[in-house]
Write a protein that holds these residues in place. Structure first.
Motif, PDB file in Angstrom:
ATOM      1  N   PHE A 120       0.835  -1.206   0.000  1.00 56.78           N
ATOM      2  CA  PHE A 120       0.000   0.000   0.000  1.00 56.78           C
ATOM      3  C   PHE A 120       0.867   1.253   0.000  1.00 56.78           C
ATOM      4  CE2 PHE A 120      -1.849   3.447   2.549  1.00 56.78           C
ATOM      5  CZ  PHE A 120      -2.860   3.824   1.673  1.00 56.78           C
ATOM      6  N   PHE A 121       1.822   1.318   0.902  1.00 55.53           N
ATOM      7  CA  PHE A 121       2.668   2.510   0.963  1.00 55.53           C
ATOM      8  C   PHE A 121       3.569   2.622  -0.267  1.00 55.53           C
ATOM      9  CE2 PHE A 121       1.446   2.652   5.451  1.00 55.53           C
ATOM     10  CZ  PHE A 121       1.209   4.006   5.585  1.00 55.53           C
ATOM     11  N   SER A 153       3.622  -1.462 -14.271  1.00 57.93           N
ATOM     12  CA  SER A 153       3.548  -0.538 -13.141  1.00 57.93           C
ATOM     13  C   SER A 153       2.098  -0.244 -12.758  1.00 57.93           C
ATOM     14  CB  SER A 153       4.289   0.766 -13.455  1.00 57.93           C
ATOM     15  OG  SER A 153       3.616   1.527 -14.443  1.00 57.93           O
ATOM     16  N   PHE A 154       1.211  -0.244 -13.750  1.00 60.98           N
ATOM     17  CA  PHE A 154      -0.215  -0.041 -13.468  1.00 60.98           C
ATOM     18  C   PHE A 154      -0.761  -1.178 -12.613  1.00 60.98           C
ATOM     19  CE2 PHE A 154      -4.694  -0.806 -14.659  1.00 60.98           C
ATOM     20  CZ  PHE A 154      -5.252   0.421 -14.336  1.00 60.98           C
ATOM     21  N   ASP A 155      -0.467  -2.419 -13.001  1.00 60.42           N
ATOM     22  CA  ASP A 155      -0.945  -3.576 -12.233  1.00 60.42           C
ATOM     23  C   ASP A 155      -0.395  -3.547 -10.812  1.00 60.42           C
ATOM     24  OD1 ASP A 155      -2.287  -4.458 -14.472  1.00 60.42           O
ATOM     25  OD2 ASP A 155      -0.753  -5.927 -15.041  1.00 60.42           O
ATOM     26  N   ARG A 156       0.873  -3.192 -10.686  1.00 60.63           N
ATOM     27  CA  ARG A 156       1.491  -3.122  -9.362  1.00 60.63           C
ATOM     28  C   ARG A 156       0.859  -2.004  -8.533  1.00 60.63           C
ATOM     29  NH1 ARG A 156       6.274  -3.283 -11.099  1.00 60.63           N
ATOM     30  NH2 ARG A 156       6.672  -1.035 -11.194  1.00 60.63           N
ATOM     31  N   TYR A 157       0.583  -0.870  -9.184  1.00 63.90           N
ATOM     32  CA  TYR A 157      -0.030   0.254  -8.475  1.00 63.90           C
ATOM     33  C   TYR A 157      -1.438  -0.106  -7.991  1.00 63.90           C
ATOM     34  CZ  TYR A 157      -1.935   4.782  -7.342  1.00 63.90           C
ATOM     35  OH  TYR A 157      -2.531   5.819  -6.663  1.00 63.90           O
ATOM     36  N   VAL A 158      -2.250  -0.689  -8.861  1.00 68.41           N
ATOM     37  CA  VAL A 158      -3.625  -1.035  -8.491  1.00 68.41           C
ATOM     38  C   VAL A 158      -3.630  -2.064  -7.366  1.00 68.41           C
ATOM     39  CG1 VAL A 158      -5.760  -2.113  -9.303  1.00 68.41           C
ATOM     40  CG2 VAL A 158      -4.606  -0.403 -10.716  1.00 68.41           C
ATOM     41  N   TYR A 159      -2.704  -3.006  -7.426  1.00 64.25           N
ATOM     42  CA  TYR A 159      -2.630  -3.991  -6.341  1.00 64.25           C
ATOM     43  C   TYR A 159      -2.359  -3.295  -5.008  1.00 64.25           C
ATOM     44  CZ  TYR A 159      -0.960  -7.652  -3.256  1.00 64.25           C
ATOM     45  OH  TYR A 159      -0.791  -8.479  -2.171  1.00 64.25           O
ATOM     46  N   GLY A 160      -1.355  -2.437  -4.970  1.00 63.91           N
ATOM     47  CA  GLY A 160      -0.980  -1.808  -3.713  1.00 63.91           C
ATOM     48  C   GLY A 160      -1.945  -0.750  -3.232  1.00 63.91           C
ATOM     49  N   SER A 161      -2.575  -0.039  -4.146  1.00 58.10           N
ATOM     50  CA  SER A 161      -3.454   1.065  -3.747  1.00 58.10           C
ATOM     51  C   SER A 161      -4.876   0.625  -3.463  1.00 58.10           C
ATOM     52  CB  SER A 161      -3.481   2.146  -4.835  1.00 58.10           C
ATOM     53  OG  SER A 161      -4.060   1.641  -6.028  1.00 58.10           O
ATOM     54  N   ALA A 162      -5.296  -0.511  -4.015  1.00 58.14           N
ATOM     55  CA  ALA A 162      -6.710  -0.882  -3.889  1.00 58.14           C
ATOM     56  C   ALA A 162      -6.944  -2.344  -3.543  1.00 58.14           C
ATOM     57  CB  ALA A 162      -7.439  -0.550  -5.193  1.00 58.14           C
ATOM     58  N   GLU A 163      -6.258  -3.244  -4.224  1.00 56.53           N
ATOM     59  CA  GLU A 163      -6.513  -4.665  -3.973  1.00 56.53           C
ATOM     60  C   GLU A 163      -6.150  -5.046  -2.541  1.00 56.53           C
ATOM     61  OE1 GLU A 163      -5.012  -7.297  -7.031  1.00 56.53           O
ATOM     62  OE2 GLU A 163      -5.364  -5.772  -8.570  1.00 56.53           O
ATOM     63  N   ALA A 198     -11.667  -3.021  -9.306  1.00 59.03           N
ATOM     64  CA  ALA A 198     -12.775  -2.375 -10.018  1.00 59.03           C
ATOM     65  C   ALA A 198     -13.041  -0.981  -9.458  1.00 59.03           C
ATOM     66  CB  ALA A 198     -14.035  -3.236  -9.920  1.00 59.03           C
ATOM     67  N   PHE A 199     -13.074  -0.868  -8.128  1.00 57.42           N
ATOM     68  CA  PHE A 199     -13.319   0.431  -7.508  1.00 57.42           C
ATOM     69  C   PHE A 199     -12.251   1.438  -7.924  1.00 57.42           C
ATOM     70  CE2 PHE A 199     -15.755  -1.260  -3.545  1.00 57.42           C
ATOM     71  CZ  PHE A 199     -16.749  -1.737  -4.377  1.00 57.42           C
ATOM     72  N   GLN A 200     -10.992   1.008  -7.922  1.00 58.89           N
ATOM     73  CA  GLN A 200      -9.906   1.910  -8.259  1.00 58.89           C
ATOM     74  C   GLN A 200      -9.973   2.348  -9.723  1.00 58.89           C
ATOM     75  OE1 GLN A 200      -8.043   4.231  -7.397  1.00 58.89           O
ATOM     76  NE2 GLN A 200      -6.278   3.251  -6.395  1.00 58.89           N
ATOM     77  N   LYS A 201     -10.183   1.400 -10.619  1.00 55.71           N
ATOM     78  CA  LYS A 201     -10.246   1.739 -12.041  1.00 55.71           C
ATOM     79  C   LYS A 201     -11.427   2.663 -12.337  1.00 55.71           C
ATOM     80  CE  LYS A 201      -8.236  -2.740 -13.218  1.00 55.71           C
ATOM     81  NZ  LYS A 201      -8.534  -4.099 -13.760  1.00 55.71           N
ATOM     82  N   LEU A 202     -12.554   2.441 -11.666  1.00 51.57           N
ATOM     83  CA  LEU A 202     -13.696   3.329 -11.854  1.00 51.57           C
ATOM     84  C   LEU A 202     -13.358   4.747 -11.405  1.00 51.57           C
ATOM     85  CD1 LEU A 202     -16.689   1.065 -10.830  1.00 51.57           C
ATOM     86  CD2 LEU A 202     -16.465   2.293 -12.994  1.00 51.57           C
ATOM     87  N   ASN A 203     -12.647   4.855 -10.292  1.00 54.19           N
ATOM     88  CA  ASN A 203     -12.226   6.184  -9.846  1.00 54.19           C
ATOM     89  C   ASN A 203     -11.289   6.838 -10.853  1.00 54.19           C
ATOM     90  OD1 ASN A 203     -13.687   6.329  -7.444  1.00 54.19           O
ATOM     91  ND2 ASN A 203     -12.122   5.216  -6.291  1.00 54.19           N
ATOM     92  N   PHE A 204     -10.424   6.035 -11.474  1.00 56.38           N
ATOM     93  CA  PHE A 204      -9.535   6.579 -12.495  1.00 56.38           C
ATOM     94  C   PHE A 204     -10.325   7.144 -13.670  1.00 56.38           C
ATOM     95  CE2 PHE A 204      -5.859   3.468 -11.351  1.00 56.38           C
ATOM     96  CZ  PHE A 204      -5.479   4.293 -10.302  1.00 56.38           C
TER      97      PHE A 204
END
Length: 292
Positions: free
Chosen positions: A117-118, A134-144, A181-187
């Motif tokens: 997350f951090f 980097s997108f997949d890694r970011y979404v994992y850490g920020s939302a998953e 899904a929540f993160q991508k929708l926010n994007f």
């Protein structure tokens, strides 16, 4: 005064959890409404998780240009160090961190999800465009991983039955897909602000200046697949969390539908929202389904 792991021990514990509730109430109407459907102690625990997420988000996303990159990095370092100290000791002078640490200790949130997350939050200090990796890694850490933190709370609830370790393993893919899904929708919803204000382009290969209906549909197809995978496991959640997750899922599915019905040019100019009355209707519908 109460004693015991995960139970308010003194006034400071109570105030810390009330502080987290204020953060969520002010920052997220959708999540705030859905969280009311959670049974206790899950409701408080999930709010404690989301409050920490919001504070970290505010450090990296606040558009005030006077707060430079180095100042933000220092604040994020302090926050992460405080979280790690609190996870070890159970205490923090930061009310939101204190509440998060109490929840983490009670439900089993560990560094395997805190560290990613951090790492993703730190990415926002420098990265302006993403590759697929980097997108997949970011979404994992920020939302998953946030979905996984909440799943720990769901499965630590008194009404969770059976082998909880096995349930966590079985439900992990769905929790991750829902967070993604929540993160991508926010994007998608924040496409304009992210690009024009924060100077960030999250979706790999997307030219935001040429964002078109085909781009919109391609991204939403991916999001719909995430939502479908998440919906398949909602019935397996404990009753104390099932209705709330169903309400949150329904709200974001409604947002996805509204985005798909909105011309890409309009998405670039305005923030698509789900009206409060519709959110309430969806929440009530989820409550009814939960009693069926």
């Amino acid at each position: 005064m109460f004693v015991g792991r995960g139970v308010p021990r003194n006034l400071y514990d109570v105030v810390s959890e009330e502080s987290s509730a204020v953060v969520i109430r002010q920052y997220s109407s959708s999540f705030g409404l859905a969280s009311r459907l959670l049974g206790e102690p899950v409701r408080t625990q999930v709010r404690n998780v989301y409050a920490l997420v919001r504070v970290a988000d505010e450090i990296v996303d606040n558009p005030d240009p006077a707060l430079g990159r180095d100042a933000r990095a220092t604040m994020l370092d302090w926050l992460e160090d405080d979280v790690r100290h609190a996870l070890a000791t159970g205490w923090s002078g930061n009310l939101v961190v204190h509440a998060f640490a109490r929840t983490a200790q009670a439900v089993g949130i560990e560094d395997d999800v805190v560290a990613p997350f951090f790492a993703s939050m730190r990415t926002d200090l420098d990265t302006t465009t993403h590759t697929q990796e980097s997108f997949d890694r970011y979404v994992y850490g920020s939302a998953e991983v946030v979905g996984l933190m909440c799943l720990r709370a769901f499965l630590a609830a008194p009404d969770a039955v059976g082998d909880r370790a096995r349930a966590y393993e079985d439900l992990t893919p769905g929790a991750r897909r829902l967070g993604a899904a929540f993160q991508k929708l926010n994007f998608v919803r924040d496409l304009s602000d992210d690009h024009d204000v924060l100077r960030r382009d999250y979706f790999p290969g997307l030219d935001v200046e040429r964002f078109c209906d085909r781009d919109r549909d391609r991204i939403l197809d991916d999001i719909d697949a995430d939502l479908a995978a998440a919906a398949a496991v909602v019935p397996d959640l404990p009753p104390s969390s099932r209705r709330a997750v169903r309400a949150a899922h329904a709200t974001f599915a409604e947002l996805a539908a509204r985005l798909r019905a909105t011309p890409a040019a309009d998405i670039r100019r305005q923030r698509v929202r789900v009206p409060a009355a519709v959110k309430l209707r969806l929440a009530l519908g989820s409550l009814h389904e939960g009693r069926a």
